[in-house]
Design a protein around this motif. Structure first.
Motif, PDB file in Angstrom:
ATOM      1  N   LEU A   1       1.611  13.165  -0.374  1.00 25.96           N
ATOM      2  CA  LEU A   1       2.586  14.119  -0.901  1.00 25.96           C
ATOM      3  C   LEU A   1       1.884  15.283  -1.599  1.00 25.96           C
ATOM      4  CD1 LEU A   1       5.179  11.527  -2.210  1.00 25.96           C
ATOM      5  CD2 LEU A   1       5.427  13.028  -0.235  1.00 25.96           C
ATOM      6  N   PRO A   2       2.489  16.486  -1.546  1.00 21.94           N
ATOM      7  CA  PRO A   2       1.777  17.683  -1.991  1.00 21.94           C
ATOM      8  C   PRO A   2       1.525  17.800  -3.482  1.00 21.94           C
ATOM      9  CG  PRO A   2       4.037  18.213  -1.333  1.00 21.94           C
ATOM     10  CD  PRO A   2       3.789  16.796  -0.926  1.00 21.94           C
ATOM     11  N   LYS A   3       2.387  17.254  -4.325  1.00 26.60           N
ATOM     12  CA  LYS A   3       2.228  17.438  -5.758  1.00 26.60           C
ATOM     13  C   LYS A   3       1.443  16.305  -6.406  1.00 26.60           C
ATOM     14  CE  LYS A   3       4.569  21.299  -6.019  1.00 26.60           C
ATOM     15  NZ  LYS A   3       5.889  21.381  -6.653  1.00 26.60           N
ATOM     16  N   SER A   4       1.800  15.073  -6.089  1.00 24.24           N
ATOM     17  CA  SER A   4       1.175  13.919  -6.747  1.00 24.24           C
ATOM     18  C   SER A   4      -0.137  13.502  -6.084  1.00 24.24           C
ATOM     19  CB  SER A   4       2.134  12.725  -6.732  1.00 24.24           C
ATOM     20  OG  SER A   4       2.354  12.273  -5.401  1.00 24.24           O
ATOM     21  N   GLY A   5      -0.319  13.873  -4.806  1.00 28.00           N
ATOM     22  CA  GLY A   5      -1.507  13.436  -4.088  1.00 28.00           C
ATOM     23  C   GLY A   5      -1.464  11.964  -3.704  1.00 28.00           C
ATOM     24  N   ARG A   6      -0.311  11.340  -3.845  1.00 23.48           N
ATOM     25  CA  ARG A   6      -0.129   9.930  -3.482  1.00 23.48           C
ATOM     26  C   ARG A   6       0.661   9.850  -2.177  1.00 23.48           C
ATOM     27  NH1 ARG A   6       2.810   8.053  -8.796  1.00 23.48           N
ATOM     28  NH2 ARG A   6       2.628   5.951  -7.901  1.00 23.48           N
ATOM     29  N   THR A   7       0.580   8.716  -1.488  1.00 24.67           N
ATOM     30  CA  THR A   7       1.371   8.601  -0.266  1.00 24.67           C
ATOM     31  C   THR A   7       2.848   8.425  -0.622  1.00 24.67           C
ATOM     32  OG1 THR A   7       1.249   6.176  -0.085  1.00 24.67           O
ATOM     33  CG2 THR A   7      -0.559   7.462   0.913  1.00 24.67           C
ATOM     34  N   ALA A   8       3.701   8.835   0.320  1.00 28.93           N
ATOM     35  CA  ALA A   8       5.137   8.658   0.111  1.00 28.93           C
ATOM     36  C   ALA A   8       5.480   7.185  -0.026  1.00 28.93           C
ATOM     37  CB  ALA A   8       5.907   9.296   1.271  1.00 28.93           C
ATOM     38  N   LEU A   9       4.785   6.323   0.723  1.00 28.93           N
ATOM     39  CA  LEU A   9       5.047   4.891   0.616  1.00 28.93           C
ATOM     40  C   LEU A   9       4.668   4.359  -0.760  1.00 28.93           C
ATOM     41  CD1 LEU A   9       5.930   2.213   1.848  1.00 28.93           C
ATOM     42  CD2 LEU A   9       3.618   1.958   2.780  1.00 28.93           C
ATOM     43  N   GLU A  10       3.585   4.855  -1.332  1.00 31.54           N
ATOM     44  CA  GLU A  10       3.185   4.405  -2.672  1.00 31.54           C
ATOM     45  C   GLU A  10       4.267   4.731  -3.697  1.00 31.54           C
ATOM     46  OE1 GLU A  10      -0.363   5.092  -6.011  1.00 31.54           O
ATOM     47  OE2 GLU A  10      -0.424   6.159  -4.088  1.00 31.54           O
ATOM     48  N   ARG A  11       4.818   5.923  -3.614  1.00 30.74           N
ATOM     49  CA  ARG A  11       5.871   6.313  -4.559  1.00 30.74           C
ATOM     50  C   ARG A  11       7.152   5.507  -4.316  1.00 30.74           C
ATOM     51  NH1 ARG A  11       6.160  11.707  -7.560  1.00 30.74           N
ATOM     52  NH2 ARG A  11       6.552  10.043  -9.053  1.00 30.74           N
ATOM     53  N   LEU A  12       7.440   5.219  -3.048  1.00 26.64           N
ATOM     54  CA  LEU A  12       8.599   4.395  -2.724  1.00 26.64           C
ATOM     55  C   LEU A  12       8.450   2.995  -3.309  1.00 26.64           C
ATOM     56  CD1 LEU A  12      11.210   3.743  -1.159  1.00 26.64           C
ATOM     57  CD2 LEU A  12       9.775   3.258   0.825  1.00 26.64           C
ATOM     58  N   LEU A  13       7.283   2.381  -3.112  1.00 26.96           N
ATOM     59  CA  LEU A  13       7.066   1.027  -3.615  1.00 26.96           C
ATOM     60  C   LEU A  13       7.130   0.977  -5.134  1.00 26.96           C
ATOM     61  CD1 LEU A  13       4.132  -0.088  -1.285  1.00 26.96           C
ATOM     62  CD2 LEU A  13       6.526  -0.789  -1.138  1.00 26.96           C
ATOM     63  N   GLU A  14       6.612   2.007  -5.764  1.00 29.90           N
ATOM     64  CA  GLU A  14       6.645   2.063  -7.224  1.00 29.90           C
ATOM     65  C   GLU A  14       8.081   1.986  -7.733  1.00 29.90           C
ATOM     66  OE1 GLU A  14       4.428   4.935 -10.323  1.00 29.90           O
ATOM     67  OE2 GLU A  14       5.880   5.964  -9.053  1.00 29.90           O
ATOM     68  N   ASN A  15       8.971   2.733  -7.105  1.00 31.24           N
ATOM     69  CA  ASN A  15      10.366   2.734  -7.536  1.00 31.24           C
ATOM     70  C   ASN A  15      11.114   1.495  -7.059  1.00 31.24           C
ATOM     71  OD1 ASN A  15      10.458   5.220  -8.979  1.00 31.24           O
ATOM     72  ND2 ASN A  15      10.349   6.309  -7.038  1.00 31.24           N
ATOM     73  N   ALA A  16      10.780   1.001  -5.872  1.00 29.19           N
ATOM     74  CA  ALA A  16      11.467  -0.174  -5.342  1.00 29.19           C
ATOM     75  C   ALA A  16      11.178  -1.420  -6.173  1.00 29.19           C
ATOM     76  CB  ALA A  16      11.063  -0.404  -3.890  1.00 29.19           C
ATOM     77  N   ARG A  17      10.030  -1.448  -6.823  1.00 30.02           N
ATOM     78  CA  ARG A  17       9.654  -2.625  -7.616  1.00 30.02           C
ATOM     79  C   ARG A  17      10.310  -2.639  -8.992  1.00 30.02           C
ATOM     80  NH1 ARG A  17       3.595  -1.556  -5.576  1.00 30.02           N
ATOM     81  NH2 ARG A  17       3.602  -2.905  -3.734  1.00 30.02           N
ATOM     82  N   GLN A  18      10.912  -1.537  -9.392  1.00 28.33           N
ATOM     83  CA  GLN A  18      11.534  -1.483 -10.715  1.00 28.33           C
ATOM     84  C   GLN A  18      12.927  -2.113 -10.674  1.00 28.33           C
ATOM     85  OE1 GLN A  18      11.306   2.126 -13.035  1.00 28.33           O
ATOM     86  NE2 GLN A  18       9.831   3.005 -11.610  1.00 28.33           N
ATOM     87  N   PRO A  19      13.279  -2.890 -11.701  1.00 26.89           N
ATOM     88  CA  PRO A  19      14.645  -3.412 -11.784  1.00 26.89           C
ATOM     89  C   PRO A  19      15.648  -2.271 -11.880  1.00 26.89           C
ATOM     90  CG  PRO A  19      13.185  -4.483 -13.372  1.00 26.89           C
ATOM     91  CD  PRO A  19      12.439  -3.316 -12.824  1.00 26.89           C
ATOM     92  N   ILE A  20      16.801  -2.470 -11.261  1.00 27.23           N
ATOM     93  CA  ILE A  20      17.845  -1.451 -11.259  1.00 27.23           C
ATOM     94  C   ILE A  20      19.063  -1.957 -12.036  1.00 27.23           C
ATOM     95  CG2 ILE A  20      19.491  -0.197  -9.789  1.00 27.23           C
ATOM     96  CD1 ILE A  20      16.699   0.935  -9.675  1.00 27.23           C
ATOM     97  N   CYS A  21      19.645  -1.057 -12.803  1.00 25.00           N
ATOM     98  CA  CYS A  21      20.855  -1.375 -13.566  1.00 25.00           C
ATOM     99  C   CYS A  21      21.976  -0.453 -13.116  1.00 25.00           C
ATOM    100  CB  CYS A  21      20.608  -1.188 -15.063  1.00 25.00           C
ATOM    101  SG  CYS A  21      19.286  -2.221 -15.725  1.00 25.00           S
ATOM    102  N   ARG A  22      23.142  -1.020 -12.865  1.00 27.42           N
ATOM    103  CA  ARG A  22      24.315  -0.216 -12.517  1.00 27.42           C
ATOM    104  C   ARG A  22      25.199  -0.078 -13.743  1.00 27.42           C
ATOM    105  NH1 ARG A  22      27.194  -0.550  -6.863  1.00 27.42           N
ATOM    106  NH2 ARG A  22      25.315   0.674  -6.525  1.00 27.42           N
ATOM    107  N   ILE A  23      25.388   1.144 -14.162  1.00 27.35           N
ATOM    108  CA  ILE A  23      26.200   1.463 -15.334  1.00 27.35           C
ATOM    109  C   ILE A  23      27.605   1.850 -14.881  1.00 27.35           C
ATOM    110  CG2 ILE A  23      26.443   2.995 -17.322  1.00 27.35           C
ATOM    111  CD1 ILE A  23      23.416   3.455 -17.180  1.00 27.35           C
TER     112      ILE A  23
END
Length: 300
Positions: A204-226
């Motif tokens: 990715l152009p700004k972070s220099g990380r792969t798109a999959l790396e950023r996806l996995l980072e967010n997918a691993r976080q618990p999600i709360c529905r408000i």
């Protein structure tokens, strides 16, 4: 001069941008970068895309089922892409004209075509993670067709990558791949899978990380529905602008606005609702969502 040299010369001029045809192998990391990765750090992924007769998983049907297995490292590098599974299926009713116009799939193309649940389960069973672009659409259809998908963690390449932070102005797959510098034959499920995997393998152009790396980072976080239950009507536009969606079905949880946030962002979001929306100490319901239920209809 080769075509690639000509393309490079055009790009270097600053007056042109060149789009290259999709090359799925371009998603695969340099083997030297993962040669020493322990086998336990490799995972099986499955990219899934469906074409359907409409948007309602309770009523509409799948007419094309595509899955592409791949392997990746736990830090987000794609190491191999497997053989695509891409099959058509005849629905019980004629395909609506607008769906044919969008996908190119006609009644003649699907006539007599079938897909069995056992075939789907055999491809999906090894996957540690299923990814789709708009998983909230694809998962309910996939689970209705084959219950193997109810046991899998899911992730969404549209919603769980911060595309705006990376300089992208939209989240549609066609736009994203064009912005990333390549093109493909869109609106057929198999092509969409390969294009999305190519995109996930890109840096990715700004972070220099792969798109999959950023996806996995967010997918691993618990999600709360408000659930913004009984929020004042006058603040509906403010809620909508902040990313809240309306649940209009009273049989599925409260009839109210709701939003999914990470566990880390939960307290700040509740504080926002208390101060800006309710303006009193309201009791706000929160559901915690596991990755095996995320994007499914079961969380309502």
């Amino acid at each position: 001069m080769s075509f690639e040299e000509m393309a490079a010369a055009l790009e270097e001029s600053g007056a042109y941008r060149v789009l290259r045809r999709l090359d799925p192998q371009g998603a695969i990391a340099d083997p030297s970068h993962y040669a020493g990765v322990p086998p336990g750090d490799l995972r099986n992924g499955l990219y899934l895309d469906l074409e359907t007769t409409g948007l309602d998983s309770a009523r509409d049907e799948i007419i094309e089922f595509a899955m592409v297995p791949f392997t990746y490292t736990i830090d987000g590098r794609i190491t191999s892409i497997g053989e695509p599974f891409d099959r058509l299926r005849e629905p019980s009713c004629p395909i609506p004209p607008e769906i044919t116009a969008l996908t190119g799939i006609t009644d003649e193309m699907v006539r007599g075509q079938t897909i069995t649940r056992d075939e789907i389960a055999a491809v999906a069973a090894p996957a540690h993670l299923v990814i789709a672009h708009n998983a909230a659409f694809d998962r309910p259809f996939a689970e209705k067709f084959c219950d193997v998908f109810t046991t899998k963690p899911w992730a969404c390449s549209m919603a769980q990558i911060p595309w705006a932070e990376e300089g992208f102005e939209g989240t549609k797959l066609g736009y994203l791949v064009n912005h990333a510098g390549f093109f493909f034959d869109a609106h057929r499920a198999g092509d969409d899978c390969l294009a999305a995997l190519t995109l996930l393998g890109r840096t990715l152009p700004k972070s220099g990380r792969t798109a999959l790396e950023r996806l996995l980072e967010n997918a691993r976080q618990p999600i709360c529905r408000i659930w913004a239950v009984n929020s004042p009507f006058d603040f509906k536009d403010q809620l909508k602008a902040r990313g809240y969606r309306w649940n209009a079905d009273p049989s599925h949880k409260p009839r109210s606005w709701y939003r999914d946030v990470t566990a880390e962002a939960l307290e700040a979001e509740l504080a926002f609702l208390q101060k800006e929306i309710y303006q009193y100490d309201a009791d706000i319901p929160v559901d915690r969502i596991a990755a095996t239920d995320r994007f499914s209809n079961r969380i309502f």
